[in-house]
Design an enzyme around this catalytic site. Sequence first.
Site, PDB file in Angstrom:
ATOM      1  N   ARG A  63      11.134 -13.851   6.434  1.00 30.22           N
ATOM      2  CA  ARG A  63      11.133 -13.618   4.997  1.00 30.22           C
ATOM      3  C   ARG A  63      12.166 -14.449   4.265  1.00 30.22           C
ATOM      4  O   ARG A  63      12.321 -14.320   3.051  1.00 30.22           O
ATOM      5  CB  ARG A  63      11.442 -12.154   4.760  1.00 30.22           C
ATOM      6  CG  ARG A  63      10.327 -11.447   4.030  1.00 30.22           C
ATOM      7  CD  ARG A  63      10.637 -10.008   4.081  1.00 30.22           C
ATOM      8  NE  ARG A  63       9.965  -9.242   3.123  1.00 30.22           N
ATOM      9  CZ  ARG A  63       8.950  -8.451   3.409  1.00 30.22           C
ATOM     10  NH1 ARG A  63       8.431  -8.436   4.602  1.00 30.22           N
ATOM     11  NH2 ARG A  63       8.462  -7.690   2.479  1.00 30.22           N
ATOM     12  N   ARG A  99      -2.063   1.509  -3.766  1.00 28.36           N
ATOM     13  CA  ARG A  99      -2.173   1.602  -2.299  1.00 28.36           C
ATOM     14  C   ARG A  99      -1.915   3.030  -1.800  1.00 28.36           C
ATOM     15  O   ARG A  99      -1.006   3.703  -2.256  1.00 28.36           O
ATOM     16  CB  ARG A  99      -1.172   0.665  -1.636  1.00 28.36           C
ATOM     17  CG  ARG A  99      -1.124   0.868  -0.113  1.00 28.36           C
ATOM     18  CD  ARG A  99      -0.381  -0.190   0.619  1.00 28.36           C
ATOM     19  NE  ARG A  99       0.934  -0.440   0.074  1.00 28.36           N
ATOM     20  CZ  ARG A  99       1.693  -1.477   0.413  1.00 28.36           C
ATOM     21  NH1 ARG A  99       1.243  -2.350   1.291  1.00 28.36           N
ATOM     22  NH2 ARG A  99       2.881  -1.637  -0.113  1.00 28.36           N
ATOM     23  N   LYS A 128      -1.234  -8.744   3.749  1.00 28.13           N
ATOM     24  CA  LYS A 128      -0.771  -9.047   5.107  1.00 28.13           C
ATOM     25  C   LYS A 128      -1.115  -7.900   6.077  1.00 28.13           C
ATOM     26  O   LYS A 128      -1.597  -8.130   7.174  1.00 28.13           O
ATOM     27  CB  LYS A 128       0.753  -9.293   5.118  1.00 28.13           C
ATOM     28  CG  LYS A 128       1.211 -10.393   4.172  1.00 28.13           C
ATOM     29  CD  LYS A 128       2.706 -10.638   4.256  1.00 28.13           C
ATOM     30  CE  LYS A 128       3.566  -9.483   3.815  1.00 28.13           C
ATOM     31  NZ  LYS A 128       3.422  -9.106   2.385  1.00 28.13           N
ATOM     32  N   ARG A 176      10.840  -6.317  -5.507  1.00 31.83           N
ATOM     33  CA  ARG A 176      10.272  -6.936  -4.299  1.00 31.83           C
ATOM     34  C   ARG A 176       9.620  -8.276  -4.640  1.00 31.83           C
ATOM     35  O   ARG A 176       9.741  -9.243  -3.882  1.00 31.83           O
ATOM     36  CB  ARG A 176       9.255  -5.991  -3.652  1.00 31.83           C
ATOM     37  CG  ARG A 176       9.922  -4.802  -2.959  1.00 31.83           C
ATOM     38  CD  ARG A 176       8.974  -3.642  -2.752  1.00 31.83           C
ATOM     39  NE  ARG A 176       7.823  -3.944  -1.946  1.00 31.83           N
ATOM     40  CZ  ARG A 176       6.696  -3.212  -1.949  1.00 31.83           C
ATOM     41  NH1 ARG A 176       6.591  -2.152  -2.727  1.00 31.83           N
ATOM     42  NH2 ARG A 176       5.705  -3.548  -1.177  1.00 31.83           N
ATOM     43  N   ARG A 186       3.534   4.869  -0.536  1.00 27.49           N
ATOM     44  CA  ARG A 186       4.845   4.444  -0.024  1.00 27.49           C
ATOM     45  C   ARG A 186       5.910   4.617  -1.097  1.00 27.49           C
ATOM     46  O   ARG A 186       5.661   4.370  -2.274  1.00 27.49           O
ATOM     47  CB  ARG A 186       4.779   2.976   0.402  1.00 27.49           C
ATOM     48  CG  ARG A 186       4.606   2.815   1.903  1.00 27.49           C
ATOM     49  CD  ARG A 186       4.295   1.423   2.316  1.00 27.49           C
ATOM     50  NE  ARG A 186       5.208   0.413   1.838  1.00 27.49           N
ATOM     51  CZ  ARG A 186       5.113  -0.874   2.144  1.00 27.49           C
ATOM     52  NH1 ARG A 186       4.145  -1.281   2.926  1.00 27.49           N
ATOM     53  NH2 ARG A 186       5.973  -1.746   1.684  1.00 27.49           N
TER      54      ARG A 186
HETATM   55  P1  AP5 Z   1      -1.550  -4.664   2.065  1.00 33.98           P
HETATM   56  O1  AP5 Z   1      -2.440  -5.244   3.108  1.00 33.98           O
HETATM   57  O2  AP5 Z   1      -0.892  -3.369   2.361  1.00 33.98           O
HETATM   58  O3  AP5 Z   1      -0.512  -5.770   1.546  1.00 33.98           O
HETATM   59  P2  AP5 Z   1       0.829  -6.316   2.219  1.00 33.98           P
HETATM   60  O4  AP5 Z   1       0.889  -7.776   1.965  1.00 33.98           O
HETATM   61  O5  AP5 Z   1       0.931  -5.859   3.646  1.00 33.98           O
HETATM   62  O6  AP5 Z   1       1.874  -5.585   1.299  1.00 33.98           O
HETATM   63  P3  AP5 Z   1       3.281  -4.886   1.645  1.00 33.98           P
HETATM   64  O7  AP5 Z   1       3.674  -4.143   0.413  1.00 33.98           O
HETATM   65  O8  AP5 Z   1       3.193  -4.084   2.912  1.00 33.98           O
HETATM   66  O9  AP5 Z   1       4.171  -6.079   1.843  1.00 33.98           O
HETATM   67  P4  AP5 Z   1       5.701  -6.102   1.724  1.00 33.98           P
HETATM   68  O10 AP5 Z   1       5.957  -7.438   2.253  1.00 33.98           O
HETATM   69  O11 AP5 Z   1       6.281  -5.784   0.409  1.00 33.98           O
HETATM   70  O12 AP5 Z   1       6.136  -4.812   2.583  1.00 33.98           O
HETATM   71  P5  AP5 Z   1       6.750  -4.660   4.038  1.00 33.98           P
HETATM   72  O13 AP5 Z   1       6.240  -3.397   4.588  1.00 33.98           O
HETATM   73  O14 AP5 Z   1       6.600  -5.917   4.823  1.00 33.98           O
HETATM   74  O15 AP5 Z   1      -2.456  -4.517   0.734  1.00 33.98           O
HETATM   75  C1  AP5 Z   1      -1.879  -3.970  -0.454  1.00 33.98           C
HETATM   76  C2  AP5 Z   1      -2.994  -3.196  -1.204  1.00 33.98           C
HETATM   77  O16 AP5 Z   1      -3.987  -4.128  -1.627  1.00 33.98           O
HETATM   78  C3  AP5 Z   1      -3.717  -2.142  -0.348  1.00 33.98           C
HETATM   79  O17 AP5 Z   1      -4.006  -1.027  -1.124  1.00 33.98           O
HETATM   80  C4  AP5 Z   1      -4.989  -2.856   0.100  1.00 33.98           C
HETATM   81  O18 AP5 Z   1      -6.045  -1.939   0.296  1.00 33.98           O
HETATM   82  C5  AP5 Z   1      -5.260  -3.798  -1.072  1.00 33.98           C
HETATM   83  N1  AP5 Z   1      -5.904  -5.049  -0.678  1.00 33.98           N
HETATM   84  C6  AP5 Z   1      -5.570  -5.849   0.379  1.00 33.98           C
HETATM   85  N2  AP5 Z   1      -6.353  -6.934   0.423  1.00 33.98           N
HETATM   86  C7  AP5 Z   1      -7.204  -6.820  -0.652  1.00 33.98           C
HETATM   87  C8  AP5 Z   1      -8.264  -7.643  -1.163  1.00 33.98           C
HETATM   88  N3  AP5 Z   1      -8.614  -8.809  -0.562  1.00 33.98           N
HETATM   89  N4  AP5 Z   1      -8.912  -7.232  -2.282  1.00 33.98           N
HETATM   90  C9  AP5 Z   1      -8.571  -6.060  -2.912  1.00 33.98           C
HETATM   91  N5  AP5 Z   1      -7.580  -5.242  -2.461  1.00 33.98           N
HETATM   92  C10 AP5 Z   1      -6.923  -5.623  -1.343  1.00 33.98           C
HETATM   93  O19 AP5 Z   1       8.322  -4.547   3.694  1.00 33.98           O
HETATM   94  C11 AP5 Z   1       8.840  -3.403   3.049  1.00 33.98           C
HETATM   95  C12 AP5 Z   1      10.356  -3.533   2.959  1.00 33.98           C
HETATM   96  O20 AP5 Z   1      10.924  -3.610   4.278  1.00 33.98           O
HETATM   97  C13 AP5 Z   1      10.870  -4.810   2.243  1.00 33.98           C
HETATM   98  O21 AP5 Z   1      10.923  -4.642   0.837  1.00 33.98           O
HETATM   99  C14 AP5 Z   1      12.262  -4.964   2.872  1.00 33.98           C
HETATM  100  O22 AP5 Z   1      13.182  -4.061   2.303  1.00 33.98           O
HETATM  101  C15 AP5 Z   1      12.014  -4.536   4.328  1.00 33.98           C
HETATM  102  N6  AP5 Z   1      11.640  -5.680   5.181  1.00 33.98           N
HETATM  103  C16 AP5 Z   1      10.446  -5.874   5.813  1.00 33.98           C
HETATM  104  N7  AP5 Z   1      10.464  -7.030   6.505  1.00 33.98           N
HETATM  105  C17 AP5 Z   1      11.692  -7.576   6.320  1.00 33.98           C
HETATM  106  C18 AP5 Z   1      12.293  -8.781   6.763  1.00 33.98           C
HETATM  107  N8  AP5 Z   1      11.648  -9.658   7.548  1.00 33.98           N
HETATM  108  N9  AP5 Z   1      13.566  -9.034   6.352  1.00 33.98           N
HETATM  109  C19 AP5 Z   1      14.245  -8.166   5.580  1.00 33.98           C
HETATM  110  N10 AP5 Z   1      13.720  -7.023   5.103  1.00 33.98           N
HETATM  111  C20 AP5 Z   1      12.450  -6.721   5.480  1.00 33.98           C
END
Ligand code: AP5
Length: 217
Positions: A88, A127, A13, A172, A161
């Site tokens: 989410r 990552r 994402k 997660r 992270r």
């Molecule tokens: P990346 O693009 O970073 O993936 P992502 O889907 O953004 O992963 P996140 O871990 O950021 O998602 P998340 O939903 O757990 O975290 P968030 O910050 O939203 O890619 C991941 C890796 O893969 C990278 O190394 C990249 O290079 C690689 N990659 C990408 N595409 C690729 C491809 N096609 N091929 C090969 N490699 C690839 O949330 C964190 C925390 O915040 C949550 O756990 C929660 O506690 C809180 N939070 C956030 N939003 C909410 C909400 N709406 N409600 C409640 N709590 C929330």
Amino acid sequence: MRTVLLGAPGSGKGTQGELLSQKYGIPQISTGDLLRAAVAAGSELGKQAKAAMDAGKLVSDEIVIGIIRERLTQPDAAKGYILDGFPRNLAQAQALDEMLAALEQPLQAVILLDVDFEVLMKRLTGRRTCQVCGAIYNIYFSPPQEDQRCDKCGSDQLIQRSDDNEETIANRLQVYQSQTAPLVDYYEAQGKLHKVNGTDEVTEVAKHIGQILETAM
Ligand code: AP5
């Protein structure tokens, strides 16, 4: 363009959101990034969110819905945005629909990045994120050209992270399955869901999303 990127942790994402933001000149709004900024700033909101984030659980709906409500009224969101990591769960999706209905600006497309769970663990443990410009790397799949140095801004601050450890990742993923995955049916029923194979190369995924958005707008 008002779009949601939906998908499990590590599905891409953030990576795709950044590319779309550059391509269309609209902000990528990531609740994860906004929450991490609040934690880093030591604000009251950040203190409330930290424990849930460290445990891999969802931060309360009240907090994240409040953040989004405020963010969507900023001038740079007037022409559209890419929501990354929000909604989410069902309550957040319904709150978003209500907010957008009041503005008469409904969502146009929801992109589901589909990636097998076995791939996600490796993506997340590998990552690294540039602390200066936010560029995302992966030590297994897309390392920086020079070891430990950001290709985009040259900084040597590529960090892992704190929630990218195996135990928190497992939590997660479990939270995704139980609380976020039901949104697939929710948006499918609205006719807005588009599924993309998120295991393709980054550029291929971006191309596919671009094609979907061109026809959805
Ligand atoms: P990346 O693009 O970073 O993936 P992502 O889907 O953004 O992963 P996140 O871990 O950021 O998602 P998340 O939903 O757990 O975290 P968030 O910050 O939203 O890619 C991941 C890796 O893969 C990278 O190394 C990249 O290079 C690689 N990659 C990408 N595409 C690729 C491809 N096609 N091929 C090969 N490699 C690839 O949330 C964190 C925390 O915040 C949550 O756990 C929660 O506690 C809180 N939070 C956030 N939003 C909410 C909400 N709406 N409600 C409640 N709590 C929330």
